[in-house]
Design an enzyme around this catalytic site. Structure first.
Site, mmCIF file in Angstrom:
data_model
loop_
_atom_site.group_PDB
_atom_site.id
_atom_site.type_symbol
_atom_site.label_atom_id
_atom_site.label_comp_id
_atom_site.label_asym_id
_atom_site.label_seq_id
_atom_site.Cartn_x
_atom_site.Cartn_y
_atom_site.Cartn_z
ATOM 1 N N SER A 105 0.818 -1.216 0.000
ATOM 2 C CA SER A 105 0.000 0.000 0.000
ATOM 3 C C SER A 105 0.848 1.261 0.000
ATOM 4 C CB SER A 105 -0.915 0.022 1.233
ATOM 5 O OG SER A 105 -0.145 0.007 2.424
ATOM 6 N N HIS A 126 -3.340 -3.215 -5.231
ATOM 7 C CA HIS A 126 -3.569 -2.948 -3.817
ATOM 8 C C HIS A 126 -5.014 -3.292 -3.473
ATOM 9 C CE1 HIS A 126 -4.103 0.314 -0.483
ATOM 10 N NE2 HIS A 126 -3.952 -0.896 0.038
#
Length: 401
Positions: A105, A126
């Site tokens: 992330s 992500h």
């Protein structure tokens, strides 16, 4: 995501480059729960896409000898940028059409791609926790990521029946820096002496699904501290500690790790049945005699996020305002009634938004000051959508442009 083989029809993304190789299905699961107690900067390989798309269940801290056809194990340990060697990666995934995808992330995809001699095949995917329920996938394009890799990855996300947004590779990407601005400012309010109950209640009244202090407890104060330390180590020249860092470090030093040990901003019942604000917060951070109005706090909560979205656009992270709006609403819970941060800004009007942002900055700090992009748009009469929409800069079409 399910634990059995699927055979969803392949959706092509020919407008993004050459068509992706045929896909006959995938097997496995991306289980975000396994990441809960690990730093958010973990550079974990979550998918290998080739003739068969494969996703992975994070069970092992070791790489397998071979990755096989569709069943994949992953290295789930927090990893530095050079998390393995090109020789290791290429030996395990020999197919030239295979795509490496990281669930990180925060760590730059361009840096992670240096571990492969095929950086054009490297991309970020992500997922959001819980991965089986959250509909969004943030697709991060590195500087070397090819059109074919992007197209193949979008096909993969479509087969998962999730909604993708595409962003360029900058530290924090879009969603992490967006939600980070909200949480960082809210925890900073505690240090300012604003009542914690007022902070969380105003956030929910503004339309956020969970208060920022409550969500910090859920995600773990320990995780937040370790993530900040990892960021500082990896990016010593770029890292700037947020306003929340001293507060989080102080709670961490007191052994208040969040819900995981029943002690954070809140005291949590052992059976998970309830929680209440920790009385000791008032001793650590005495409350102001005069608290800000609920209206100003709700404005602050909405504006600090919209301003960060505008900064991400200004920095070239976002390819379009629609990606920012979809990502904010589906990924991190920005109030749906706003339409997302860019719809919110357009709805208020650029001049009015800039004026209110500056008023809030005078009250609460420079993090709420309208950035250059919004000032220029206000002066020229531009908007993010509609006939007067700002044209997207060519540099934003491609990462690193």
């Amino acid at each position: 995501l399910h634990r059995r083989r699927h055979s969803f029809p392949t959706r092509r993304s020919s407008d993004l480059g050459e068509p992706a190789p045929p896909c006959v299905g995938f097997r496995g699961v991306v289980n975000a729960a396994t990441f809960d107690d690990r730093p958010a900067v973990a550079g974990s390989l979550i998918a290998i896409l080739g003739e068969n798309f494969a996703s992975a269940e994070a069970k092992s801290d070791t790489w397998p000898t071979t990755l096989g056809d569709v069943s994949v194990q992953i290295n789930n340990r927090p990893a530095p940028l050079a998390f393995t060697s090109p020789t290791q990666i290429n030996a395990q995934v020999p197919a030239a059409t295979s795509t490496f995808a990281s669930n990180t992330s925060t760590l730059p995809i361009t840096g992670l791609a240096q571990a492969s001699s095929r950086p054009a095949n490297f991309i970020g995917l992500h997922f959001f926790s819980p991965a089986d329920k959250m509909p969004l996938v943030e697709v991060i394009r590195g500087q070397a990521t090819s059109d074919a890799t992007l197209a193949q990855s979008l096909d993969f996300v479509a087969q998962l029946r999730k909604t993708p947004i595409v962003v360029n590779d900058r530290r924090g990407f879009f969603t992490s820096r967006f939600i980070g601005a909200f949480v960082d400012d809210a925890i900073g309010m505690v240090a300012e002496g604003i009542h914690p109950a007022l902070i969380d209640h105003c956030a929910r009244h503004a339309g956020m699904p969970v208060g920022p202090l409550a969500i910090t407890d859920e995600l773990s104060i320990e995780l937040s501290v370790h993530a900040g330390q990892a960021q500082q180590k990896e990016f010593p020249g770029q890292y700037q500690p947020g306003r929340s860092v001293p507060v989080l470090e102080r709670l961490y030093a007191l052994g208040r790790l969040g819900r995981k040990n029943g002690k954070g901003f809140y005291d949590h019942d052992a059976d998970g049945g309830g929680k209440r604000l920790w009385p000791g917060l008032a001793e650590l951070y005495p409350r102001r005699a005069q608290q800000p109005s609920a209206h100003d706090l709700k404005q602050r909560i909405l504006y600090v996020q919209a301003i960060e979205a505008a900064r991400a656009m200004q920095d070239g992270v976002l390819l379009s305002p629609a990606d920012g709006d979809v990502g904010a609403v589906l990924g991190v819970g920005y109030p749906a009634y706003t339409g997302g941060p860019f719809c919110f800004i357009d709805g208020i009007g650029l001049k009015a938004f800039v004026a209110e942002a500056d008023r809030l900055a005078d009250l609460f700090g420079e993090q709420l000051r309208a950035p250059r992009l919004l000032r220029e748009m206000a002066e020229s009469g531009q908007t993010f959508y509609g006939k007067s929409a700002r044209p997207m800069a060519a540099a934003q079409v491609r990462a690193g442009g």
